[in-house]
Design a protein around this motif. Structure first.
Motif, mmCIF file in Angstrom:
data_model
loop_
_atom_site.group_PDB
_atom_site.id
_atom_site.type_symbol
_atom_site.label_atom_id
_atom_site.label_comp_id
_atom_site.label_asym_id
_atom_site.label_seq_id
_atom_site.Cartn_x
_atom_site.Cartn_y
_atom_site.Cartn_z
ATOM 1 N N MET A 132 1.058 -1.758 -0.398
ATOM 2 C CA MET A 132 0.142 0.076 -0.072
ATOM 3 C C MET A 132 0.442 1.400 0.127
ATOM 4 N N GLU A 133 0.443 2.347 -0.593
ATOM 5 C CA GLU A 133 1.250 3.097 -0.982
ATOM 6 C C GLU A 133 -0.031 4.830 -0.583
ATOM 7 N N LEU A 134 1.157 5.658 -0.153
ATOM 8 C CA LEU A 134 0.403 7.059 0.474
ATOM 9 C C LEU A 134 -0.945 7.475 -0.813
ATOM 10 N N LYS A 135 0.096 7.106 -1.964
ATOM 11 C CA LYS A 135 0.027 7.902 -2.856
ATOM 12 C C LYS A 135 -1.976 7.143 -2.919
ATOM 13 N N GLN A 136 -1.707 5.787 -3.467
ATOM 14 C CA GLN A 136 -3.479 5.203 -3.163
ATOM 15 C C GLN A 136 -4.650 5.701 -2.289
ATOM 16 N N LEU A 137 -4.121 6.314 -0.793
ATOM 17 C CA LEU A 137 -4.713 6.647 0.186
ATOM 18 C C LEU A 137 -5.183 8.362 -0.481
ATOM 19 N N ARG A 138 -4.582 9.062 -1.228
ATOM 20 C CA ARG A 138 -4.526 10.350 -0.832
ATOM 21 C C ARG A 138 -5.474 10.696 -2.434
ATOM 22 N N TYR A 139 -5.107 9.781 -3.964
ATOM 23 C CA TYR A 139 -6.240 9.250 -4.603
ATOM 24 C C TYR A 139 -7.408 9.096 -4.162
ATOM 25 N N PHE A 140 -7.412 7.844 -3.365
ATOM 26 C CA PHE A 140 -8.951 7.205 -3.297
ATOM 27 C C PHE A 140 -9.276 8.636 -2.333
ATOM 28 N N LEU A 141 -8.921 9.093 -1.230
ATOM 29 C CA LEU A 141 -9.915 10.957 -0.490
ATOM 30 C C LEU A 141 -10.805 11.527 -1.686
ATOM 31 N N GLU A 142 -9.598 12.031 -2.626
ATOM 32 C CA GLU A 142 -10.096 12.533 -3.144
ATOM 33 C C GLU A 142 -10.680 12.339 -4.363
ATOM 34 N N VAL A 143 -11.382 10.922 -4.821
ATOM 35 C CA VAL A 143 -12.079 10.585 -5.550
ATOM 36 C C VAL A 143 -13.817 10.433 -4.138
ATOM 37 N N HIS A 144 -13.304 10.628 -3.139
ATOM 38 C CA HIS A 144 -14.116 10.649 -2.254
ATOM 39 C C HIS A 144 -14.345 11.653 -2.103
ATOM 40 N N GLN A 145 -14.078 13.192 -2.153
ATOM 41 C CA GLN A 145 -14.210 14.309 -1.848
ATOM 42 C C GLN A 145 -14.950 14.734 -3.112
ATOM 43 N N GLU A 146 -14.767 14.057 -4.535
ATOM 44 C CA GLU A 146 -15.694 14.644 -5.714
ATOM 45 C C GLU A 146 -16.935 14.273 -5.638
ATOM 46 N N GLU A 147 -16.505 12.844 -5.626
ATOM 47 C CA GLU A 147 -17.340 11.803 -5.660
ATOM 48 C C GLU A 147 -17.792 11.747 -7.791
ATOM 49 N N SER A 148 -16.814 11.612 -7.826
ATOM 50 C CA SER A 148 -16.426 11.582 -9.246
ATOM 51 C C SER A 148 -14.804 11.360 -9.628
ATOM 52 N N PHE A 149 -14.352 10.335 -10.274
ATOM 53 C CA PHE A 149 -13.099 9.701 -11.146
ATOM 54 C C PHE A 149 -12.787 11.031 -11.999
ATOM 55 N N SER A 150 -13.463 11.365 -12.599
ATOM 56 C CA SER A 150 -12.845 12.737 -13.460
ATOM 57 C C SER A 150 -13.008 13.982 -13.303
ATOM 58 N N LYS A 151 -13.491 14.658 -12.312
ATOM 59 C CA LYS A 151 -13.010 15.068 -11.359
ATOM 60 C C LYS A 151 -12.119 15.793 -10.992
ATOM 61 N N ALA A 152 -11.487 14.470 -10.172
ATOM 62 C CA ALA A 152 -10.402 14.155 -9.254
ATOM 63 C C ALA A 152 -9.688 13.718 -10.128
ATOM 64 N N SER A 153 -9.692 13.557 -10.993
ATOM 65 C CA SER A 153 -8.092 13.298 -12.349
ATOM 66 C C SER A 153 -7.854 14.460 -12.521
ATOM 67 N N GLU A 154 -8.777 15.504 -12.463
ATOM 68 C CA GLU A 154 -8.433 17.030 -13.382
ATOM 69 C C GLU A 154 -7.885 17.290 -11.628
ATOM 70 N N LYS A 155 -8.468 17.544 -10.658
ATOM 71 C CA LYS A 155 -8.069 17.993 -9.587
ATOM 72 C C LYS A 155 -6.243 17.057 -9.439
ATOM 73 N N LEU A 156 -6.122 15.974 -9.361
ATOM 74 C CA LEU A 156 -5.159 15.347 -9.382
ATOM 75 C C LEU A 156 -4.124 15.457 -10.494
ATOM 76 N N HIS A 157 -4.666 15.766 -11.521
ATOM 77 C CA HIS A 157 -3.344 16.011 -12.861
ATOM 78 C C HIS A 157 -2.733 14.931 -13.413
ATOM 79 N N VAL A 158 -3.982 14.164 -13.634
ATOM 80 C CA VAL A 158 -3.039 12.065 -13.333
ATOM 81 C C VAL A 158 -4.629 12.042 -14.380
ATOM 82 N N SER A 159 -4.333 11.320 -15.701
ATOM 83 C CA SER A 159 -5.677 10.964 -16.614
ATOM 84 C C SER A 159 -6.506 9.723 -15.440
#
Length: 302
Positions: free
Chosen positions: A1-28
């Protein structure tokens, strides 16, 4: 498990959207989906319900979210603590100080350092320079003061003082009226020496051997003032650092320079090569260097 995975998970939850989270995280979005899928596989838990129109976290995912937040908060606290240690010079270290050197220079420097860096914890160990070198290699001491030369393949070296040893004799001694003497002229004298384990012992003996004789040692001591008392009583001749001689009571002794060879008393801060040094220890090394530079410029140590 990596910290990056946890940060991405929390961002997806915050945005309730993979597309919005990907934009905020600057990843595809595919890359983000892959990270979350890997985390779900690793935990063997489904974190999001993707079957509805709006992305929702699952009950199990909500429990994981609370733990993930705590982990990331702890990491943030650790980073802040590390920065505080770094920039406020916190931490602890052990400083090795030979007694004759400590009495000459360091009380005021130690007091100034502790005043400027009250959160730095310094433990002082007093022992002869040669013994201290071994303690450094064994990791029992972090930084120490040595009389040069030392093995620079084993130690990092920061020179701080360049001086010579002077000869102290009784005023009744035949040499008392002279300003200097060669080492060879001392061949039949009784030597008053610092004890074995002190670098000064080795320096004086090496100088005598270089002049062609093995010195006759009358007495060994760890105390420079006692050696002066013995010389004053005409029980032998003593070799002492310039700085010790300058601060001593010299009413009943004479002081001479020694040549052929002169015996250097050059000091340095040393520590084991490639050893970890706390930020407090690093700041101590810099502090001592600057203190001696200022003292030299002001002619305080002469």
């Amino acid at each position: 498990m990596e910290l990056k995975q946890l940060r991405y998970f929390l961002e997806v939850h915050q945005e309730e959207s993979f597309s919005k989270a990907s934009e905020k995280l600057h990843v595809s979005q595919p890359a983000l989906s892959k990270v979350i899928h890997q985390l779900e596989e690793e935990l063997d838990i489904r974190l999001f319900d993707r079957s509805t129109r709006h992305l929702k976290i699952t009950g199990e995912g909500e429990m994981i979210r609370k733990h993930a937040q705590k982990v990331l908060r702890d990491v943030e606290d650790l980073t802040k603590a590390a920065n505080e240690i770094k920039f406020r010079k916190k931490g602890s270290f052990t400083f090795g100080l030979p007694p004759v050197i400590g009495s000459s220079f360091f009380p005021s420097i130690i007091a100034s350092f502790r005043k400027q860096y009250p959160e730095a914890e310094m433990h002082i160990v007093e022992e002869g320079a040669k013994i201290m070198e071994q303690s450094l290699l064994e990791g029992n001491i972090d930084v120490g003061v040595a009389i040069l030369p030392v093995d620079e393949e084993q130690f990092e070296v920061r020179p701080i003082v360049k001086r010579e040893l002077l000869l102290v004799v009784s005023k009744e001694h035949l040499l008392a009226g002279r300003e200097n003497v060669t080492m060879k002229e001392l061949e039949h004298e009784r030597f008053l020496m610092f004890r074995k384990g002190f670098s000064l012992y080795d320096r004086v003996r090496e100088g005598a051997i270089q002049a062609g004789f093995e010195p006759v040692i009358e007495h060994e001591s760890t105390q420079w003032d006692f050696l002066i008392e013995l010389a004053m009583a005409d029980l032998g001749v003593a070799f002492l650092p310039e700085t010790v001689v300058k601060k001593a009571n010299l009413h009943d002794v004479a002081v001479l320079s020694v040549t052929d060879p002169s015996i250097h008393w050059n000091l340095a801060l040393i520590w084991r090569r490639q050893s970890y040094q706390s930020h407090a220890a690093e700041e101590w090394v810099n502090f001592v260097e600057q203190a001696f530079q200022h003292m030299e410029e002001g002619d305080v140590l002469l």
